[in-house]
Motif scaffolding. Structure first.
Motif, PDB file in Angstrom:
ATOM      1  N   ASP A 249       0.823  -1.216   0.000  1.00 26.54           N
ATOM      2  CA  ASP A 249       0.000   0.000   0.000  1.00 26.54           C
ATOM      3  C   ASP A 249       0.859   1.269   0.000  1.00 26.54           C
ATOM      4  OD1 ASP A 249      -2.297  -1.585   0.047  1.00 26.54           O
ATOM      5  OD2 ASP A 249      -2.252  -1.667   2.264  1.00 26.54           O
ATOM      6  N   GLU A 250       1.944   1.253  -0.837  1.00 31.52           N
ATOM      7  CA  GLU A 250       2.842   2.402  -1.013  1.00 31.52           C
ATOM      8  C   GLU A 250       3.607   2.763   0.258  1.00 31.52           C
ATOM      9  OE1 GLU A 250       0.602   5.624  -2.649  1.00 31.52           O
ATOM     10  OE2 GLU A 250       0.381   4.641  -4.596  1.00 31.52           O
ATOM     11  N   VAL A 251       3.737   1.787   1.170  1.00 32.80           N
ATOM     12  CA  VAL A 251       4.554   1.984   2.375  1.00 32.80           C
ATOM     13  C   VAL A 251       5.676   0.950   2.350  1.00 32.80           C
ATOM     14  CG1 VAL A 251       4.621   1.891   4.893  1.00 32.80           C
ATOM     15  CG2 VAL A 251       2.660   2.933   3.726  1.00 32.80           C
ATOM     16  N   ALA A 252       6.936   1.422   2.483  1.00 29.80           N
ATOM     17  CA  ALA A 252       8.098   0.543   2.516  1.00 29.80           C
ATOM     18  C   ALA A 252       8.465   0.295   3.976  1.00 29.80           C
ATOM     19  CB  ALA A 252       9.269   1.169   1.776  1.00 29.80           C
ATOM     20  N   GLU A 253       8.558  -0.969   4.331  1.00 25.99           N
ATOM     21  CA  GLU A 253       8.854  -1.294   5.719  1.00 25.99           C
ATOM     22  C   GLU A 253       9.969  -2.330   5.791  1.00 25.99           C
ATOM     23  OE1 GLU A 253       9.344  -0.485   8.634  1.00 25.99           O
ATOM     24  OE2 GLU A 253       7.258  -0.203   9.256  1.00 25.99           O
ATOM     25  N   SER A 254      10.823  -2.137   6.791  1.00 26.10           N
ATOM     26  CA  SER A 254      11.896  -3.105   7.025  1.00 26.10           C
ATOM     27  C   SER A 254      11.308  -4.337   7.710  1.00 26.10           C
ATOM     28  CB  SER A 254      12.980  -2.484   7.911  1.00 26.10           C
ATOM     29  OG  SER A 254      13.913  -3.457   8.308  1.00 26.10           O
ATOM     30  N   VAL A 255      11.754  -5.522   7.235  1.00 28.51           N
ATOM     31  CA  VAL A 255      11.263  -6.759   7.848  1.00 28.51           C
ATOM     32  C   VAL A 255      12.102  -7.142   9.058  1.00 28.51           C
ATOM     33  CG1 VAL A 255      10.360  -7.599   5.653  1.00 28.51           C
ATOM     34  CG2 VAL A 255      12.676  -8.214   6.330  1.00 28.51           C
ATOM     35  N   CYS A 256      13.138  -6.380   9.333  1.00 24.55           N
ATOM     36  CA  CYS A 256      13.969  -6.643  10.516  1.00 24.55           C
ATOM     37  C   CYS A 256      14.054  -5.371  11.334  1.00 24.55           C
ATOM     38  CB  CYS A 256      15.359  -7.126  10.113  1.00 24.55           C
ATOM     39  SG  CYS A 256      16.253  -5.968   9.062  1.00 24.55           S
ATOM     40  N   ASP A 257      14.396  -5.522  12.567  1.00 17.48           N
ATOM     41  CA  ASP A 257      14.480  -4.371  13.482  1.00 17.48           C
ATOM     42  C   ASP A 257      15.857  -4.432  14.144  1.00 17.48           C
ATOM     43  OD1 ASP A 257      14.040  -2.197  14.973  1.00 17.48           O
ATOM     44  OD2 ASP A 257      12.485  -3.070  16.262  1.00 17.48           O
ATOM     45  N   LEU A 258      16.891  -3.921  13.425  1.00 16.92           N
ATOM     46  CA  LEU A 258      18.272  -4.023  13.890  1.00 16.92           C
ATOM     47  C   LEU A 258      18.860  -2.625  14.060  1.00 16.92           C
ATOM     48  CD1 LEU A 258      19.508  -6.816  11.448  1.00 16.92           C
ATOM     49  CD2 LEU A 258      18.885  -7.096  13.853  1.00 16.92           C
ATOM     50  N   PRO A 259      19.906  -2.509  14.885  1.00 17.39           N
ATOM     51  CA  PRO A 259      20.598  -1.209  14.982  1.00 17.39           C
ATOM     52  C   PRO A 259      21.224  -0.849  13.632  1.00 17.39           C
ATOM     53  CG  PRO A 259      21.412  -2.777  16.638  1.00 17.39           C
ATOM     54  CD  PRO A 259      20.502  -3.536  15.743  1.00 17.39           C
ATOM     55  N   VAL A 260      21.302   0.405  13.343  1.00 21.04           N
ATOM     56  CA  VAL A 260      21.888   0.851  12.074  1.00 21.04           C
ATOM     57  C   VAL A 260      23.407   0.705  12.155  1.00 21.04           C
ATOM     58  CG1 VAL A 260      22.132   2.770  10.475  1.00 21.04           C
ATOM     59  CG2 VAL A 260      20.009   2.467  11.750  1.00 21.04           C
ATOM     60  N   PRO A 261      24.032  -0.032  11.210  1.00 16.40           N
ATOM     61  CA  PRO A 261      25.494  -0.189  11.231  1.00 16.40           C
ATOM     62  C   PRO A 261      26.185   1.104  10.817  1.00 16.40           C
ATOM     63  CG  PRO A 261      24.570  -1.252   9.307  1.00 16.40           C
ATOM     64  CD  PRO A 261      23.411  -0.790  10.122  1.00 16.40           C
ATOM     65  N   PRO A 262      27.490   1.214  11.086  1.00 13.47           N
ATOM     66  CA  PRO A 262      28.234   2.412  10.666  1.00 13.47           C
ATOM     67  C   PRO A 262      28.196   2.568   9.145  1.00 13.47           C
ATOM     68  CG  PRO A 262      29.516   1.116  12.229  1.00 13.47           C
ATOM     69  CD  PRO A 262      28.337   0.284  11.851  1.00 13.47           C
ATOM     70  N   LEU A 263      28.400   3.795   8.686  1.00 16.36           N
ATOM     71  CA  LEU A 263      28.342   4.086   7.260  1.00 16.36           C
ATOM     72  C   LEU A 263      29.357   3.255   6.481  1.00 16.36           C
ATOM     73  CD1 LEU A 263      27.303   5.728   4.867  1.00 16.36           C
ATOM     74  CD2 LEU A 263      28.897   7.555   5.494  1.00 16.36           C
ATOM     75  N   LYS A 264      30.593   3.130   7.008  1.00 19.02           N
ATOM     76  CA  LYS A 264      31.606   2.348   6.300  1.00 19.02           C
ATOM     77  C   LYS A 264      31.147   0.911   6.097  1.00 19.02           C
ATOM     78  CE  LYS A 264      35.915   2.929   7.451  1.00 19.02           C
ATOM     79  NZ  LYS A 264      37.227   2.830   8.155  1.00 19.02           N
ATOM     80  N   THR A 265      30.483   0.331   7.096  1.00 16.94           N
ATOM     81  CA  THR A 265      29.984  -1.041   6.981  1.00 16.94           C
ATOM     82  C   THR A 265      28.925  -1.142   5.900  1.00 16.94           C
ATOM     83  OG1 THR A 265      30.422  -1.398   9.325  1.00 16.94           O
ATOM     84  CG2 THR A 265      28.906  -2.930   8.251  1.00 16.94           C
ATOM     85  N   LEU A 266      28.059  -0.141   5.839  1.00 20.59           N
ATOM     86  CA  LEU A 266      27.019  -0.148   4.813  1.00 20.59           C
ATOM     87  C   LEU A 266      27.616  -0.041   3.409  1.00 20.59           C
ATOM     88  CD1 LEU A 266      24.323   2.168   6.426  1.00 20.59           C
ATOM     89  CD2 LEU A 266      24.084  -0.265   5.923  1.00 20.59           C
ATOM     90  N   ILE A 267      28.627   0.820   3.269  1.00 21.57           N
ATOM     91  CA  ILE A 267      29.224   1.021   1.945  1.00 21.57           C
ATOM     92  C   ILE A 267      29.937  -0.247   1.481  1.00 21.57           C
ATOM     93  CG2 ILE A 267      31.034   2.283   0.714  1.00 21.57           C
ATOM     94  CD1 ILE A 267      30.220   4.760   2.265  1.00 21.57           C
ATOM     95  N   THR A 268      30.706  -0.853   2.384  1.00 24.35           N
ATOM     96  CA  THR A 268      31.453  -2.058   1.998  1.00 24.35           C
ATOM     97  C   THR A 268      30.553  -3.291   1.908  1.00 24.35           C
ATOM     98  OG1 THR A 268      32.045  -2.393   4.324  1.00 24.35           O
ATOM     99  CG2 THR A 268      33.625  -1.205   2.948  1.00 24.35           C
ATOM    100  N   HIS A 269      29.289  -3.135   2.290  1.00 22.25           N
ATOM    101  CA  HIS A 269      28.344  -4.246   2.149  1.00 22.25           C
ATOM    102  C   HIS A 269      28.237  -4.660   0.684  1.00 22.25           C
ATOM    103  CE1 HIS A 269      24.325  -6.146   1.782  1.00 22.25           C
ATOM    104  NE2 HIS A 269      24.569  -6.587   3.016  1.00 22.25           N
ATOM    105  N   ARG A 270      28.468  -3.713  -0.222  1.00 23.77           N
ATOM    106  CA  ARG A 270      28.414  -4.011  -1.649  1.00 23.77           C
ATOM    107  C   ARG A 270      29.435  -5.078  -2.045  1.00 23.77           C
ATOM    108  NH1 ARG A 270      26.052   0.193  -4.821  1.00 23.77           N
ATOM    109  NH2 ARG A 270      25.447   2.010  -3.601  1.00 23.77           N
ATOM    110  N   LEU A 271      30.531  -5.190  -1.243  1.00 22.99           N
ATOM    111  CA  LEU A 271      31.619  -6.086  -1.625  1.00 22.99           C
ATOM    112  C   LEU A 271      31.336  -7.548  -1.271  1.00 22.99           C
ATOM    113  CD1 LEU A 271      34.534  -3.876  -0.228  1.00 22.99           C
ATOM    114  CD2 LEU A 271      33.631  -3.890  -2.564  1.00 22.99           C
TER     115      LEU A 271
END
Length: 943
Positions: free
Chosen positions: A255-277
């Motif tokens: 219904d045009e709402v995006a929701e996360s299926v998990c409820d986790l702490p947000v990782p550091p930015l560097k971790t998010l960027i290197t997640h691509r690797l």
């Protein structure tokens, strides 16, 4: 420049402002702006949007990004942006690249004035390139990551900010804020005129929600929004968070709402960027690690060579990395989409692995003919103690690297010396390269010490005479000709010294003696070197130069001039190119002294481009020579323009005292007491220790004496001048060469009632004139005798000689003196005629103080001026422009760039730029476009 990372959501105001600046620059009103913000706030996106706008509106848009590993390489950031490559098919760019490489400056003492950021030759070339590109079409320059820019590039940016109003130029830079960041201090400084600063703040909640909606395909639900709060409004953080969740299929849209299926702490930015690797193959990861080590200059060819894999396999790897949003191709280079990805990959490598990869990169790049600075960067970046490769590479490449980045040579030779054994025969060669780099960098005392130490090293015999030359040059150019003389004489007495080397050092000994004021001894030694030269061009050039200088100091005349011309002819066959400029500039000074203005102008015109290419002390010396020629021949506004153009390099290369003294003299004559005082205060504060500056120490003396007289302290002025005449000024010991002081000395002596001294000074003026037959020398003799004998006819003959020279200020003085005496003889009509001629000259020069003094003297004997003239120098408006400024304006209207105008007028680019600034100020205009429009309007009206 990195690719756009987060769109432009929430940056509407900033992008609109950049678009406005683009439109203004297209219209000819240059602009500069800086985008400031922490990593991930969207600086690059705003830059890229501005680039798109600039291109759509017809501007040529160039971009570049500074790299943290290139801060030690002068001009790296600006060269990368402008594409100044020696291999470029664009002749302008390839010529500029050659100048920046600096081969003409290697080994010239103090060529860089103590640091790469003071490389005025490279700076002039790059500024000229920007101006030439602007003449082709409106230009936009976009710089990212300026917090990592090298000091020399930042200096170019500073100068562009100062002159951007002259050009159809848009300059936009982006950087991360830091109170220790040099670019932040530059931008926040108040001395560079108006520029725009756009400070990016975190996104508002509304903008953050809009960005997540764009990325996820629906408005963020409560859990996703809760996670997004940890991003603190950072658009890169929000984008990478959404991308990571989408890759893990952890977002559902209903219904045009995006929701996360998990409820986790947000990782550091560097971790998010290197997640691509995480999902990449091992061979792709290894290639990315090598690319991270290679840095911004990485190409597919480099990557294949270091990986030792075929190029087609590497192309496949690159394609996969690009598809994962990690790499992109910018021209021939491979660039990480996010600098943080490269940093993460680089820092994750174990120290030993990183070091081995740098060594491997250095060896591969050296083998493929890469520039020495690229190889040097890897050898300095944590390369292991590979003394064998480092030392052998340095012995081959240090000369070329010294031209471009002497500071790198010093660091690398220090490392190599630490890795070589005490008996290694290459140590002497390494020390020689180190000393040459220090000499070029302007660390003259250190260069002298290094060369002396190198003479004690194993293998020094091979380099002995080259090392001793370094000792002599370093000592001489740091203002210790006594030490240079001692070393040169010691070489001549050394056992086993080759005859040619002994004679060359003898000629240099003569130069040291002349500089120390031991003129007769210098002549004897130079004559001996000339006899023993046996056709050796360097010896002959040096010996003849000393003989010419000695003759000029004793008795300026044709003989001295002919010796100077002979020296230049020999120098053309032997000298380092930049050393020839010393002889040419000396010749120009000789022509000026001998009233041969056209020849002086031609000599300066012939050398102006070369001095800009060489930089160093030659640049302010050229401007000083031009200023003195203009001052003596009555073009005072042109003289001030040359002073202004030369002051910046003059302060770096110890020639500011002479330049400011010319400005002070003009200010006193024009009655601008506060300006004169400011210049003289700066003169007193400066310490010009260079040996060239010593020969211009008469200028501060004359300026100070004139200021004394203007302030009512005539007795003090007389005392200064008389003491100098009898005891010398710096290294001008001869009374004959100081003959230019005699008219003022006679005048002041008579005002003090000291007739005996007036006769002595008159005799000195007569002796100089009898020898030289130079018009203004003869005029000085006539004026001195006329003042002494109170004979107006002699004074009028002096005025005739000064007019022939031409020396208009002296002519006006002589006519004023004659008018006063004629009035005393009751010849009022002729007195008034001479006064009017004198006042006309003073008016043309703008010499208000002299005009007022002359009128007052004649009023005292009942002579009043006839028809009053008006000074040609209005302060504002078209009539305020000098003849030279009008010529410059006509060339601007013709669409020529400053470098092109410099070539057409045979003056320097800096001088043209200063003229353009004066034109804009006098006409209260904002851009070159407006200058052109005003010139065309007046031409069409026949004005």
């Amino acid at each position: 420049m990195e690719s756009r990372i987060s769109g432009l959501v929430g940056r509407e105001a900033e992008t609109a402002e950049v678009r406005r600046l683009v439109e203004a620059a297209v219209a000819g009103a240059g602009q500069s702006a800086f985008i400031v913000g922490e990593a991930g706030l969207g600086k690059t996106s705003v830059l890229e949007d501005g680039m798109g706008t600039a291109r759509r509106l017809g501007m040529r848009a160039l971009s570049g990004a500074a790299q943290d590993r290139e801060r030690q390489l002068p001009f790296a950031a600006i060269v990368g942006c402008l594409g100044a490559d020696a291999a470029s098919s664009d002749g302008l760019r390839s010529r500029v690249a050659e100048i920046v490489q600096g081969h003409e400056r290697r080994g010239i003492p103090g060529a860089l004035g103590g640091g790469g950021e003071a490389d005025f030759a490279g700076m002039e070339a790059l500024l000229g390139l920007v101006e030439d590109l602007c003449a082709r079409e409106p230009l936009a320059l976009f710089f990212d990551n300026l917090q990592w820019a090298d000091p020399a590039s930042l200096e170019v940016v500073r100068r562009l900010m100062r002159s951007v109003h002259q050009l159809p130029l848009l300059l936009v830079g982006a950087y991360r804020p830091d109170h220790l960041c040099e670019v932040d201090r530059l931008v926040r400084g108040a001395a560079l005129g108006r520029h725009t600063v756009l400070e990016l703040a975190p996104l508002s909640p509304f903008a953050a929600s809009a960005l997540l909606t764009e990325q996820c395909g629906g408005a963020p639900g409560p859990r996703l929004w809760s996670m997004a709060q940890g991003a603190a409004g950072n658009p890169m953080y929000l984008t990478e968070l959404a991308a990571a969740l989408l890759r893990e299929k952890a977002i559902e849209v209903h219904d045009e709402v995006a929701e996360s299926v998990c409820d986790l702490p947000v990782p550091p930015l560097k971790t998010l960027i290197t997640h691509r690797l995480r999902h990449l193959r091992d061979d792709v990861l290894q290639a990315l690690r090598v690319a991270a080590v290679l840095g911004a200059d990485c190409t597919v060819t480099d990557l294949a060579a270091v990986l030792d894999r075929p190029a087609h396999e590497v192309l496949s790897i690159v394609s996969e990395a690009a598809g994962s949003g990690i790499l992109c191709e910018v021209g021939s280079h491979l660039v990480f989409r996010h600098a943080l990805v490269r940093h993460a990959l680089y820092e994750a490598l174990p120290g030993s692995t990183r070091a081995m990869l740098h060594l491997r990169a250095a060896q591969v790049l050296a083998g493929t003919g890469a520039t020495p600075e690229r190889v040097a960067g890897h050898l300095l970046a944590e390369a292991p103690e590979a003394g064998g490769f480092l030392t052998s590479w340095l012995m081959e490449s240090a000369a070329a690297l010294t031209s471009r980045a002497p500071a790198l040579v010093i660091r690398l030779t220090d490392r190599a010396l630490a890795l070589t054994g005490p008996d290694d025969p290459r140590r002497g060669g390494l020390q020689r390269h180190r000393a040459l780099a220090q000499l070029t960098l302007g660390e003259l005392a250190a260069a002298e010490e290094t060369a002396r130490c190198a003479l004690l090293e194993p293998g020094a015999a091979e380099w002995e005479w080259a090392l001793r030359w370094i000792v002599v040059q370093a000592a001489f150019y740091r203002g210790r000709p006594d030490l240079a003389l001692a070393e040169a004489q010691a070489v001549q007495g050394s056992e086993g010294v080759p005859a040619t080397e002994s004679t060359r050092f003898r000629a240099v000994s003569a130069m040291c003696l002349l500089t120390l004021g031991r003129r007769r001894e210098a002549e004897r030694v130079a004559e001996a070197a000339h006899r023993e030269a046996r056709g050796d061009a360097p010896t002959l050039a040096n010996a003849l130069h000393v003989l010419s200088g000695a003759r000029f100091l004793e008795a300026p005349g044709p003989e001295a001039l002919e010796l100077a011309l002979q020296a230049i002819r020999f120098a053309a066959r032997s000298y380092h190119p930049a050393e020839r400029f010393r002889l040419q500039l000396t010749l120009a000074s000789g022509y000026t002294e001998l009233d041969r203005g056209p020849e002086a102008q031609r000599t300066l015109a012939a050398v102006h481009e070369a001095t800009e290419r060489a930089g160093g002390m030659f640049l302010p010396w050229y401007h000083l020579s031009s200023a003195l020629l203009a001052f003596n021949t009555g073009r005072w506004d042109d003289a001030l323009t040359e002073v202004e153009a030369g002051l910046d390099p003059g302060e770096h290369f110890a020639m500011s005292r002479a330049l400011r003294s010319v400005a002070a003299l003009i200010a006193v004559h024009r009655g601008q007491r506060s300006d004169a005082a400011a210049h003289l205060t700066a003169v007193d504060a400066a310490s010009d220790t260079g040996t060239v500056a010593w020969f211009y120490e008469h200028l501060p003396l004359c300026a100070r004496a004139l200021a004394d007289e203007a302030g009512g302290a005539s007795e003090q002025a007389y005392s200064r001048l008389a003491h100098a005449f009898d005891n010398g000024i710096g290294h001008l010991p001869s009374r004959r060469i100081l003959g230019f002081l005699t008219p003022d000395l006679v005048r002041l002596a008579l005002s003090q009632g000291d007739t005996a001294e007036a006769r002595r000074f008159t005799a000195a003026a007569r002796a100089r004139a009898d020898h030289s037959a130079v018009p203004h020398h003869i005029g000085d003799a006539y004026r001195c005798q006329g003042l002494l004998d109170q004979d107006p006819d002699l004074l009028l003959e002096a005025a005739r000689c000064y007019h022939e020279a031409p020396r208009p200020l002296s002519e006006a003085h002589a006519r004023t003196d004659a008018a006063e005496l004629l009035a005393g003889r009751r010849n009022q009509a002729q007195a008034r005629g001479e006064l009017d001629q004198a006042l006309a000259i003073y008016t043309r020069l703008g010499a208000d103080w002299d005009a007022a003094r002359a009128a007052a003297r004649l009023r005292a004997v009942a002579v009043h001026r006839g028809v009053r003239g008006t000074r040609s120098g209005y302060r504002h408006g078209w009539d305020a422009l000098t003849d030279t400024e009008r010529i410059v304006a006509s060339h601007v209207a013709g669409g020529h760039s400053n470098p092109e105008i410099a070539g057409l007028m045979s003056i320097s680019r800096r001088t043209v730029s200063t003229h353009v600034s004066h034109i804009l100020k006098k006409l209260t205009l904002a851009s070159r476009v407006e200058i052109a429009a005003e010139f065309i309007r007046r031409t069409s009206q026949g004005r």
